[in-house]
Scaffold this active site. Structure first.
Site, PDB file in Angstrom:
ATOM      1  N   ASP A 161     -11.604 -18.441  41.724  1.00 46.18           N
ATOM      2  CA  ASP A 161     -10.774 -17.331  41.932  1.00 46.18           C
ATOM      3  C   ASP A 161      -9.399 -17.700  42.706  1.00 46.18           C
ATOM      4  O   ASP A 161      -9.222 -18.613  43.364  1.00 46.18           O
ATOM      5  CB  ASP A 161     -11.242 -16.183  42.665  1.00 46.18           C
ATOM      6  CG  ASP A 161     -10.534 -14.966  42.661  1.00 46.18           C
ATOM      7  OD1 ASP A 161      -9.752 -14.612  41.769  1.00 46.18           O
ATOM      8  OD2 ASP A 161     -10.297 -14.203  43.793  1.00 46.18           O
ATOM      9  N   SER A 162      -8.456 -16.890  42.633  1.00 44.70           N
ATOM     10  CA  SER A 162      -7.361 -17.161  43.559  1.00 44.70           C
ATOM     11  C   SER A 162      -7.595 -16.958  44.975  1.00 44.70           C
ATOM     12  O   SER A 162      -6.780 -17.556  45.798  1.00 44.70           O
ATOM     13  CB  SER A 162      -6.089 -15.923  43.242  1.00 44.70           C
ATOM     14  OG  SER A 162      -6.690 -14.579  43.400  1.00 44.70           O
ATOM     15  N   CYS A 201     -11.659 -14.975  37.886  1.00 47.91           N
ATOM     16  CA  CYS A 201     -10.335 -14.361  38.235  1.00 47.91           C
ATOM     17  C   CYS A 201     -10.039 -13.767  36.739  1.00 47.91           C
ATOM     18  O   CYS A 201      -9.872 -14.679  36.002  1.00 47.91           O
ATOM     19  CB  CYS A 201      -9.443 -15.356  38.608  1.00 47.91           C
ATOM     20  SG  CYS A 201      -7.882 -14.799  39.134  1.00 47.91           S
ATOM     21  N   ASN A 202      -9.778 -12.585  36.664  1.00 45.00           N
ATOM     22  CA  ASN A 202      -9.114 -12.151  35.619  1.00 45.00           C
ATOM     23  C   ASN A 202      -7.825 -12.578  35.040  1.00 45.00           C
ATOM     24  O   ASN A 202      -7.476 -12.971  33.830  1.00 45.00           O
ATOM     25  CB  ASN A 202      -9.021 -10.681  35.490  1.00 45.00           C
ATOM     26  CG  ASN A 202     -10.497  -9.960  35.255  1.00 45.00           C
ATOM     27  OD1 ASN A 202     -10.622  -9.997  33.990  1.00 45.00           O
ATOM     28  ND2 ASN A 202     -10.964  -9.796  36.316  1.00 45.00           N
ATOM     29  N   TYR A 218      -2.645 -14.596  42.436  1.00 40.47           N
ATOM     30  CA  TYR A 218      -2.201 -15.302  41.146  1.00 40.47           C
ATOM     31  C   TYR A 218      -1.546 -13.876  40.290  1.00 40.47           C
ATOM     32  O   TYR A 218      -0.800 -14.256  39.218  1.00 40.47           O
ATOM     33  CB  TYR A 218      -3.260 -15.548  40.334  1.00 40.47           C
ATOM     34  CG  TYR A 218      -3.913 -16.883  40.735  1.00 40.47           C
ATOM     35  CD1 TYR A 218      -3.442 -17.892  41.779  1.00 40.47           C
ATOM     36  CD2 TYR A 218      -4.777 -17.291  39.991  1.00 40.47           C
ATOM     37  CE1 TYR A 218      -4.008 -19.112  42.361  1.00 40.47           C
ATOM     38  CE2 TYR A 218      -5.434 -18.905  40.446  1.00 40.47           C
ATOM     39  CZ  TYR A 218      -4.912 -19.509  41.609  1.00 40.47           C
ATOM     40  OH  TYR A 218      -5.359 -20.801  41.662  1.00 40.47           O
ATOM     41  N   GLY A 219      -1.822 -12.871  40.552  1.00 43.50           N
ATOM     42  CA  GLY A 219      -1.609 -11.890  39.887  1.00 43.50           C
ATOM     43  C   GLY A 219       0.074 -11.406  39.288  1.00 43.50           C
ATOM     44  O   GLY A 219       0.445 -10.967  38.472  1.00 43.50           O
ATOM     45  N   CYS A 242     -10.154  -6.959  37.510  1.00 45.69           N
ATOM     46  CA  CYS A 242      -9.719  -7.747  38.459  1.00 45.69           C
ATOM     47  C   CYS A 242     -10.995  -7.940  39.395  1.00 45.69           C
ATOM     48  O   CYS A 242     -11.611  -6.893  39.655  1.00 45.69           O
ATOM     49  CB  CYS A 242      -8.739  -7.150  39.224  1.00 45.69           C
ATOM     50  SG  CYS A 242      -8.158  -8.077  40.899  1.00 45.69           S
ATOM     51  N   THR A 243     -11.131  -9.015  39.852  1.00 50.79           N
ATOM     52  CA  THR A 243     -12.461  -9.501  40.584  1.00 50.79           C
ATOM     53  C   THR A 243     -12.415  -8.553  41.985  1.00 50.79           C
ATOM     54  O   THR A 243     -13.378  -8.952  42.649  1.00 50.79           O
ATOM     55  CB  THR A 243     -12.936 -10.833  40.280  1.00 50.79           C
ATOM     56  OG1 THR A 243     -11.843 -11.552  41.225  1.00 50.79           O
ATOM     57  CG2 THR A 243     -13.373 -11.271  38.987  1.00 50.79           C
ATOM     58  N   HIS A 244     -11.244  -8.485  42.534  1.00 51.85           N
ATOM     59  CA  HIS A 244     -11.342  -7.534  43.640  1.00 51.85           C
ATOM     60  C   HIS A 244     -11.960  -6.198  43.618  1.00 51.85           C
ATOM     61  O   HIS A 244     -12.264  -5.668  44.549  1.00 51.85           O
ATOM     62  CB  HIS A 244      -9.864  -7.564  44.353  1.00 51.85           C
ATOM     63  CG  HIS A 244      -9.495  -8.745  44.709  1.00 51.85           C
ATOM     64  ND1 HIS A 244      -9.404 -10.029  44.285  1.00 51.85           N
ATOM     65  CD2 HIS A 244      -9.134  -9.240  45.939  1.00 51.85           C
ATOM     66  CE1 HIS A 244      -8.656 -11.063  44.800  1.00 51.85           C
ATOM     67  NE2 HIS A 244      -8.503 -10.503  45.984  1.00 51.85           N
ATOM     68  N   GLU A 270      -7.956  -7.138  50.077  1.00 53.74           N
ATOM     69  CA  GLU A 270      -7.981  -8.103  50.967  1.00 53.74           C
ATOM     70  C   GLU A 270      -7.627  -8.016  52.283  1.00 53.74           C
ATOM     71  O   GLU A 270      -8.110  -8.458  53.238  1.00 53.74           O
ATOM     72  CB  GLU A 270      -6.854  -9.261  50.313  1.00 53.74           C
ATOM     73  CG  GLU A 270      -7.085  -9.797  49.099  1.00 53.74           C
ATOM     74  CD  GLU A 270      -7.664 -11.355  49.066  1.00 53.74           C
ATOM     75  OE1 GLU A 270      -7.755 -11.772  50.402  1.00 53.74           O
ATOM     76  OE2 GLU A 270      -8.228 -11.828  48.232  1.00 53.74           O
TER      77      GLU A 270
HETATM   78  N1  DGL Z   1      -9.043 -11.799  41.646  1.00 54.89           N
HETATM   79  C1  DGL Z   1      -7.739 -11.772  40.819  1.00 54.89           C
HETATM   80  C2  DGL Z   1      -7.955 -11.150  39.434  1.00 54.89           C
HETATM   81  O1  DGL Z   1      -9.151 -11.005  39.099  1.00 54.89           O
HETATM   82  C3  DGL Z   1      -6.596 -10.877  41.333  1.00 54.89           C
HETATM   83  C4  DGL Z   1      -6.098 -11.365  42.611  1.00 54.89           C
HETATM   84  C5  DGL Z   1      -4.734 -12.039  42.545  1.00 54.89           C
HETATM   85  O2  DGL Z   1      -3.753 -11.621  41.940  1.00 54.89           O
HETATM   86  O3  DGL Z   1      -4.802 -13.175  42.894  1.00 54.89           O
HETATM   87  O4  DGL Z   1      -7.039 -11.115  38.611  1.00 54.89           O
END
Ligand code: DGL
Length: 271
Positions: A16-17, A79-80, A48-49, A191-193, A159
């Site tokens: 993931d990011s 990570c989506n 990464y978003g 989003c995995t968060h 986060e």
């Molecule tokens: N975990 C990332 C996702 O699922 C989102 C966090 C990010 O923007 O890096 O897209």
């Protein structure tokens, strides 16, 4: 020892990011306790978003190479944002080297199998811009109305540890109060968060909207695929590994919350 036995004993790489993907890693560990997991959080490049597609593809290629060098039989893109824009590139580039699993398809399948009429999707800007959820849902379920919204404040808010409090309530209310979201049957947390604020989101909708995330659905598809490929590990012989590209104490503290257990982060300098 046959080649098949060797392959079964290889690890599952997950990336993931940052540390949001630990929600997926934890679900995989629960569903498949015999598997050895190697997690990589690219904390040096988080988030990464809002990165370009090229940047995310480059990071994803490099991280996958690192995980493959650690002897992984499968790589889960937890990570989506990376799943949306880099999955095809990874599959093509590393063809035949490992199985790749993205987090988009299992969530789309869960929503379309159920046959909801009105589906909301919240995610990062990259994921929403890619239109991947809308396109895949419509392909499988034409009648569905899909309402997508980028919610870029949510990942950094989580986060930083702001959930289940006034700040998160106010951000969630502001995002989800949009009129397109008034009549939803389901909301996809793409989003995995977001599993960390799932309870708050369910409460926001008074438990009248099904809120779906990519933890258990991804773990189940990982299990199904390994079984089909005869790659399930019979036994785990070592502790799971957790790497980040930039270590801070704060990542370590938050990582425990995301994973739901005490873990030790190690730094891997792959850049
Ligand atoms: N975990 C990332 C996702 O699922 C989102 C966090 C990010 O923007 O890096 O897209």
């Amino acid at each position: 020892m046959t080649e098949i036995t060797d392959a079964r004993n290889k690890s599952i790489g997950i990336f993931d990011s940052g540390i949001g993907g630990l929600t997926v890693a934890n679900a995989i560990q629960k569903a498949l306790p015999n598997e050895h997991l190697i997690y990589f959080g690219d904390t040096a490049h988080l988030p990464y978003g809002d990165k370009s597609e090229d940047a995310i593809r480059f990071y994803s290629l490099k991280i996958s190479k690192f995980l493959l060098d650690q002897n992984c039989k499968m790589i889960v893109i937890a990570c989506n944002s990376a799943s949306s824009v880099a999955y095809r590139t990874l599959v093509d580039f590393f063809e035949g080297k490992a199985l790749f699993v993205n987090v988009v398809d299992p969530l789309v399948k869960a929503a379309t199998d159920h046959g909801y009429d009105n589906i909301g999707v919240i995610a990062t800007k990259v994921t929403i811009r890619s239109n991947i959820y809308r396109d895949k849902i419509k392909q499988k379920l034409q009648k569905a109305n899909v309402y997508s919204m980028a919610t870029p404040l949510l990942a950094p808010m989580i986060e930083e540890g702001f959930y289940q409090g006034n700040i998160s309530h106010s951000v969630i209310d502001t995002y989800l109060g949009r009129k397109e979201f008034a009549d939803l049957d389901a909301l996809l947390l793409a989003c995995t968060h977001y599993p960390l604020i799932k309870k708050e989101i369910e409460a926001y909708f008074d438990h009248k909207v099904d809120v779906l995330d990519s933890t258990d659905v991804v773990a189940n598809s990982v299990k199904k695929l390994l079984k089909e490929e005869n790659l399930l590990s019979p036994k785990r012989t070592k502790k799971n590994d957790f790497f980040v590209s930039d270590y801070t104490q704060s990542f370590e503290d938050t990582a425990k919350v995301f994973y739901g257990e005490e873990i030790k982060l190690e730094t891997a300098n792959i850049w």
